[in-house]
Structure formats: C-alpha cells, structure tokens
Design a protein around this motif. Structure first.
Motif, short mmCIF file in Angstrom:
data_model
loop_
_atom_site.label_atom_id
_atom_site.label_comp_id
_atom_site.label_asym_id
_atom_site.label_seq_id
_atom_site.Cartn_x
_atom_site.Cartn_y
_atom_site.Cartn_z
N ARG A 1 0.86 -1.17 0.00
CA ARG A 1 0.00 0.00 0.00
C ARG A 1 0.90 1.22 0.00
NH1 ARG A 1 -5.72 0.76 2.58
NH2 ARG A 1 -5.99 2.87 1.84
N ARG A 2 0.56 2.22 -0.82
CA ARG A 2 1.44 3.39 -0.95
C ARG A 2 1.79 3.99 0.40
NH1 ARG A 2 0.61 8.87 -2.24
NH2 ARG A 2 -1.63 8.52 -2.27
N GLY A 3 3.08 4.07 0.69
CA GLY A 3 3.56 4.68 1.92
C GLY A 3 3.59 3.74 3.13
N SER A 4 3.12 2.49 2.94
CA SER A 4 3.03 1.59 4.10
C SER A 4 3.88 0.34 3.98
CB SER A 4 1.57 1.16 4.30
OG SER A 4 0.75 2.28 4.41
N GLY A 5 4.74 0.27 2.96
CA GLY A 5 5.63 -0.88 2.83
C GLY A 5 5.05 -2.01 2.00
N ALA A 6 5.89 -3.03 1.76
CA ALA A 6 5.49 -4.20 0.98
C ALA A 6 5.64 -5.44 1.85
CB ALA A 6 6.37 -4.32 -0.26
N PHE A 7 4.78 -6.42 1.61
CA PHE A 7 4.72 -7.60 2.47
C PHE A 7 4.53 -8.87 1.66
CE2 PHE A 7 3.40 -3.86 4.72
CZ PHE A 7 4.03 -3.97 5.95
N CYS A 8 5.01 -10.01 2.22
CA CYS A 8 4.70 -11.32 1.67
C CYS A 8 4.09 -12.13 2.79
CB CYS A 8 5.94 -11.99 1.11
SG CYS A 8 5.60 -13.65 0.51
N LEU B 1 8.84 -6.89 3.28
CA LEU B 1 9.82 -7.20 2.23
C LEU B 1 10.85 -6.08 2.14
CD1 LEU B 1 7.47 -8.37 -0.69
CD2 LEU B 1 8.91 -9.80 0.80
N GLN B 2 12.07 -6.48 1.78
CA GLN B 2 13.16 -5.52 1.60
C GLN B 2 14.01 -5.97 0.43
OE1 GLN B 2 13.96 -2.67 3.62
NE2 GLN B 2 15.40 -2.36 1.92
N VAL B 3 14.33 -5.04 -0.49
CA VAL B 3 15.17 -5.41 -1.64
C VAL B 3 16.58 -5.75 -1.17
CG1 VAL B 3 13.92 -4.02 -3.34
CG2 VAL B 3 15.80 -2.98 -2.04
N SER B 4 17.35 -6.38 -2.06
CA SER B 4 18.74 -6.75 -1.76
C SER B 4 19.58 -5.49 -1.54
CB SER B 4 19.28 -7.57 -2.94
OG SER B 4 20.66 -7.40 -3.10
N GLY B 5 20.60 -5.59 -0.71
CA GLY B 5 21.49 -4.45 -0.44
C GLY B 5 22.70 -4.43 -1.37
N GLN B 6 22.74 -5.36 -2.33
CA GLN B 6 23.91 -5.49 -3.21
C GLN B 6 24.08 -4.26 -4.12
OE1 GLN B 6 27.05 -6.44 -4.12
NE2 GLN B 6 26.27 -8.44 -3.42
N LYS B 7 25.30 -3.69 -4.15
CA LYS B 7 25.57 -2.54 -5.03
C LYS B 7 26.47 -2.93 -6.20
CE LYS B 7 24.71 1.58 -2.38
NZ LYS B 7 24.48 1.20 -0.98
N ASP B 8 27.03 -4.15 -6.13
CA ASP B 8 27.97 -4.59 -7.16
C ASP B 8 27.22 -5.47 -8.16
OD1 ASP B 8 29.98 -5.64 -8.68
OD2 ASP B 8 31.20 -6.36 -6.99
N ILE B 9 27.09 -4.98 -9.39
CA ILE B 9 26.35 -5.75 -10.41
C ILE B 9 27.03 -7.09 -10.67
CG2 ILE B 9 27.55 -4.70 -12.41
CD1 ILE B 9 23.93 -5.09 -12.83
N GLN B 10 28.33 -7.16 -10.47
CA GLN B 10 29.04 -8.41 -10.73
C GLN B 10 28.75 -9.49 -9.68
OE1 GLN B 10 33.04 -8.24 -12.07
NE2 GLN B 10 32.73 -6.40 -13.28
N SER C 1 8.65 -0.70 -5.27
CA SER C 1 9.06 0.59 -4.69
C SER C 1 8.82 0.63 -3.19
CB SER C 1 8.45 1.79 -5.43
OG SER C 1 7.10 1.60 -5.65
N GLU C 2 7.77 -0.02 -2.71
CA GLU C 2 7.52 -0.04 -1.26
C GLU C 2 8.53 -0.94 -0.52
OE1 GLU C 2 5.53 1.71 0.74
OE2 GLU C 2 4.94 2.95 -0.96
N ALA C 3 9.19 -1.85 -1.27
CA ALA C 3 10.24 -2.67 -0.65
C ALA C 3 11.59 -1.97 -0.73
CB ALA C 3 10.30 -4.04 -1.35
N GLY C 4 11.60 -0.74 -1.23
CA GLY C 4 12.83 0.06 -1.26
C GLY C 4 13.54 0.05 -2.61
N GLY C 5 12.93 -0.55 -3.63
CA GLY C 5 13.56 -0.64 -4.95
C GLY C 5 13.27 0.58 -5.82
N VAL C 6 13.87 0.58 -7.02
CA VAL C 6 13.67 1.70 -7.96
C VAL C 6 13.12 1.16 -9.28
CG1 VAL C 6 15.55 3.06 -6.96
CG2 VAL C 6 16.01 1.59 -8.91
#
Ligand code: IPD
Ligand code: MG
Ligand code: MG
Length: 259
Positions: free
Chosen positions: A112-119, A124-133, A207-212
């Motif tokens: 829900r907009r502004g309230s996060g994403a859930f399973c 839910l939270q996206v991966s913290g990985q910054k290295d595409i490799q 986007s609610e899980a922190g992704g772009v």
C-alpha cells in the motif's frame, strides 16, 4: 497436447501469446466482485482490453487486472500468479495498492502506498547489493518472435550476462520477477514488451520494498510504455540501462489502429 486441449488455449497478438478460458473467467470474477463493492470504479483488464475495451487511465479510481500472469506456464504446467491492483490518477497516475498472489507457492504479496510491501504479512526488503558483478538479473522474452526484436533482446541479454553477472533468471511471469526483486532474491528485472497489467501491482510492491523503477533508457518509468527496469537500487538499474538495446513497442494507451 492433451493439456493444451483441456485448457482451451487460444492466441492473441501472436501464435505464442496464449490465453485460456481460465484467464477470461478469473478476470470476470475479479471485476464483478470489485464492481459490487465499488460500482463507480473503472477497470483495465488484460482480457477485456483484448476484447476491445479501452486501456486508458482517467481521474477515476481504476483497477488494473492481470487475471493470470504467466499463462504460458499455466498452459504447460499449471504454474501461475494472479495479479491485480488499484490506481488513482491525479496529475500522474498514483498507485494506491498492489496485490500479487503466487498460487504455486501460496504467497500473497501486497503493498500500500507509503506503508511498505509484504509477503504473507512479513515485510519485504530489496537486496542491499551494489555490485552488479555479484548480482542475479531476471528477464523474459515475451511473445514477440519478430527476428529483429529477438536480436535486440539477445543483444541485451548477452551484454548483461557478460558484465559479468552471477546469473540470469526468468520465472515466466513479469509480476513474480518483480516480487523476486522486492524480496531480495534477485537484484533486478528488465523487459521490453510486457504490458501495464503485468507491472501495475508489482511496481508498487518493488518501490515499497525500497527498490527503484526506471525506463530502459534511464528516464522515469512509464507503466504504459511497455518497458521497465526494476532494481534494488539506482546503481544497479543504471548499470543495466547501459547494456540494454532499446526499442519501443506500441504503447498500451495508444489509440487503436484505424481499420
Ligand atoms: O500474458 P501473461 O502471461 O499475462 O503475461 C506475460 C508474462 O508476464 C511474461 O513473463 C512476460 O514475458 C510477458 O511480457 C507477459 O505479457
Ligand atoms: Mg501478464
Ligand atoms: Mg495474463
């Protein structure tokens, strides 16, 4: 072949763009039950659009429905996800909530907009990985088999794979690929050719899980444009954009061709 007969498979835009009676019945069921509660709301449904209904967002609350996402999986093995969502359009279409149900795994993804994403109620939270490799990237080949289009898809696939990335995956449904991004299981998903109903619910979940979300050429994502990069962060999204061979299928909200 028996499976295909049982499921009454028909085709739409091409011989590999499949639809079954189940897709049509599920869409009717969802639309009818929402209409009972919200008689003034509008709908954009994959199978209704295939039957000639318009695919336009107005200022009215609109539910965007993909009754079965992954119909090809469903036809072949009974795997499927069901997705629907509601959008309210002001100046820009604003997603209010999104729901994707993975029948196979019994997982209900919600946002829900502004309230996060859930399973199934767990955040839910996206991966913290910054290295595409050190990333896994998901994509799909859609249902366009025009050799020129396939060459472009293969060129993008080759470029992304050879970055190099740890791996590439495809669940057979855009919605679940996006939920995999939201869950942190893959870093990104990109595709050119899917439709607004494939992405609507899951774009809010990402986007609610922190992704772009981004267009394949790096601008703002446009859900009617049939192009998407969904990633855990901007660094990964922008790196993928560099490798994609872009093309522009007819928009979902384009006026129908004159007969
Ligand atoms: O037709 P459908 O099974 O609802 O949706 C399709 C699936 O999401 C597929 O993974 C994607 O590659 C296609 O672009 C979509 O159209
Ligand atoms: Mg779909
Ligand atoms: Mg569908």
């Amino acid at each position: 072949e028996a499976l295909l007969d049982d499921r009454k498979v028909m085709t739409k835009s091409s011989s590999v763009d499949l639809v079954t009676q189940t897709d049509q019945k599920v869409e009717q069921l969802i639309i009818q039950s929402v209409k009972e509660k919200f008689p003034t709301h509008r709908f954009i449904g994959e199978e209704s659009v295939a039957a000639g209904e318009p695919c336009i967002l107005t200022d009215d609350p609109t539910w965007i429905v993909d009754p079965i996402d992954g119909t090809t999986n469903f036809v072949h093995a009974g795997c499927r996800a069901v997705t629907w969502y509601s959008a309210v359009r002001s100046l820009l279409p604003q997603m209010e909530f999104g729901v994707v149900f993975s029948c196979l795994e019994d997982k209900m993804f919600t946002a829900r907009r502004g309230s996060g994403a859930f399973c199934n109620g767990e955040p839910l939270q996206v991966s913290g990985q910054k290295d595409i490799q050190r990333s896994i990237i998901a994509t799909e080949f859609g249902s366009n088999r025009d050799p020129e289009v396939v060459d472009k898809m293969f060129s993008s696939l080759r470029n992304v794979l050879c970055i190099p990335v740890h791996g590439m995956r495809g669940a057979g449904t855009a919605a679940i690929n996006m939920c995999l991004v939201a869950s942190g299981c893959v870093e990104a998903y990109y595709e050119i050719g899917m439709h607004v109903w494939d992405l609507a619910a899951s774009s809010l979940i990402v986007s609610e899980a922190g992704g772009v979300l981004m267009d394949v050429e790096g601008g703002a994502a446009d859900l009617m444009s049939r192009r998407i990069v969904a990633a855990n962060n901007r660094t990964i999204a922008e790196r993928i954009v560099k490798e994609i061979h872009p093309f522009a299928p007819p928009r979902d909200d384009a006026p129908p061709l004159q007969q």
